[in-house]
Design an enzyme around this catalytic site. Structure first.
Site, PDB file in Angstrom:
ATOM      1  N   ILE A 173       0.788  -1.304   0.050  1.00 50.34           N
ATOM      2  CA  ILE A 173      -0.200  -0.034  -0.150  1.00 50.34           C
ATOM      3  C   ILE A 173       0.780   1.182   0.043  1.00 50.34           C
ATOM      4  O   ILE A 173       0.301   2.536  -0.468  1.00 50.34           O
ATOM      5  CB  ILE A 173      -0.946  -0.145   1.169  1.00 50.34           C
TER       6      ILE A 173
ATOM      7  N   ASN B 144      11.567  -8.423   7.001  1.00 47.62           N
ATOM      8  CA  ASN B 144      11.965  -7.942   8.353  1.00 47.62           C
ATOM      9  C   ASN B 144      11.240  -9.125   9.362  1.00 47.62           C
ATOM     10  O   ASN B 144      10.265  -9.419   9.468  1.00 47.62           O
ATOM     11  CB  ASN B 144      11.446  -6.857   8.340  1.00 47.62           C
TER      12      ASN B 144
ATOM     13  N   HIS C 237       5.743 -11.821   6.026  1.00 50.43           N
ATOM     14  CA  HIS C 237       5.787 -11.615   4.643  1.00 50.43           C
ATOM     15  C   HIS C 237       7.162 -11.375   4.009  1.00 50.43           C
ATOM     16  O   HIS C 237       8.054 -10.792   4.850  1.00 50.43           O
ATOM     17  CB  HIS C 237       4.998 -10.280   4.494  1.00 50.43           C
TER      18      HIS C 237
HETATM   19  P1  5GP Z   1       7.074  -4.664   7.470  1.00 49.38           P
HETATM   20  O1  5GP Z   1       7.831  -3.247   7.846  1.00 49.38           O
HETATM   21  O2  5GP Z   1       6.453  -5.414   8.591  1.00 49.38           O
HETATM   22  O3  5GP Z   1       8.260  -5.315   6.924  1.00 49.38           O
HETATM   23  O4  5GP Z   1       6.263  -4.217   6.076  1.00 49.38           O
HETATM   24  C1  5GP Z   1       4.765  -4.039   6.147  1.00 49.38           C
HETATM   25  C2  5GP Z   1       4.346  -3.618   4.876  1.00 49.38           C
HETATM   26  O5  5GP Z   1       3.062  -3.812   4.759  1.00 49.38           O
HETATM   27  C3  5GP Z   1       4.772  -2.165   4.899  1.00 49.38           C
HETATM   28  O6  5GP Z   1       5.567  -1.954   3.564  1.00 49.38           O
HETATM   29  C4  5GP Z   1       3.124  -1.429   4.630  1.00 49.38           C
HETATM   30  O7  5GP Z   1       3.246  -0.396   3.592  1.00 49.38           O
HETATM   31  C5  5GP Z   1       2.655  -2.641   4.275  1.00 49.38           C
HETATM   32  N1  5GP Z   1       1.085  -2.645   4.655  1.00 49.38           N
HETATM   33  C6  5GP Z   1       0.703  -2.213   5.819  1.00 49.38           C
HETATM   34  N2  5GP Z   1      -0.516  -2.476   5.753  1.00 49.38           N
HETATM   35  C7  5GP Z   1      -1.262  -2.574   4.768  1.00 49.38           C
HETATM   36  C8  5GP Z   1      -2.306  -2.886   4.073  1.00 49.38           C
HETATM   37  O8  5GP Z   1      -3.247  -2.931   4.596  1.00 49.38           O
HETATM   38  N3  5GP Z   1      -2.589  -2.956   2.750  1.00 49.38           N
HETATM   39  C9  5GP Z   1      -1.413  -3.407   1.885  1.00 49.38           C
HETATM   40  N4  5GP Z   1      -1.370  -3.705   0.513  1.00 49.38           N
HETATM   41  N5  5GP Z   1      -0.075  -3.161   2.519  1.00 49.38           N
HETATM   42  C10 5GP Z   1       0.029  -2.752   3.580  1.00 49.38           C
END
Ligand code: 5GP
Ligand code: ZN
Length: 137
Positions: A32, A87, A100
């Site tokens: 997103i 991460n 993820h």
């Molecule tokens: P992290 O920081 O946990 O490795 O990555 C989380 C990722 O999830 C971030 O890049 C953030 O932009 C994405 N993200 C968080 N909430 C949502 C959502 O509701 N939809 C989508 N498509 N991406 C999300």
């Protein structure tokens, strides 16, 4: 499915997302808040909090999927490279606590050249040796 987990809900289709791939075990969506055009996330449908909780068979499947998708995405997006980022834990920048893998297409002069990097420590030979001994299996 874990209650109050946004990626469980997205993976199950309860919350809509821009899905670029789906099979029984995974959903791959566009991030997103993308670092670049095409930034995608491989999300297992089953809830695993991080790599520590991820079973080995799933880890292998994630990597195989990443390999397939980066090839396909490079063909379509005509990107010049790829970062694969994953991460684990707050200290490592994890913000969504459902495993993820980030697939981040990179483009020449995309303005992110100074990102996705870290400070370099200067460790002595002794310190390097000690760490190596601790880690060696
Ligand atoms: P992290 O920081 O946990 O490795 O990555 C989380 C990722 O999830 C971030 O890049 C953030 O932009 C994405 N993200 C968080 N909430 C949502 C959502 O509701 N939809 C989508 N498509 N991406 C999300
Ligand atoms: Zn979840």
């Amino acid at each position: 499915m874990k209650e109050d987990c946004i990626f469980c809900k997205i993976a199950a289709g309860e919350i809509s997302s821009q899905t670029i791939f789906e099979n029984e075990e995974f959903r791959v969506i566009l991030d997103i808040s993308p670092a670049a055009k095409g930034h995608a996330l491989i999300i297992p449908k089953e809830h695993y909090g991080n790599i520590y909780e991820l079973p080995e068979e799933m880890a292998a499947k994630v990597m195989i999927l990443a390999k397939k998708l980066t090839g396909h995405m490079t063909d379509v997006l005509k990107c010049d490279g790829f970062n694969i980022v994953q991460n684990n834990g707050e200290a490592a920048g994890q913000t969504v606590f459902h495993f993820h893998m980030h697939l981040i297409p990179r483009y020449k002069n995309d303005g992110n050249q100074d990102k996705l990097c870290w400070n370099h420590l200067e460790l002595s030979q002794e310190e390097m040796k000690e760490i190596c001994q601790q880690l060696r299996q």
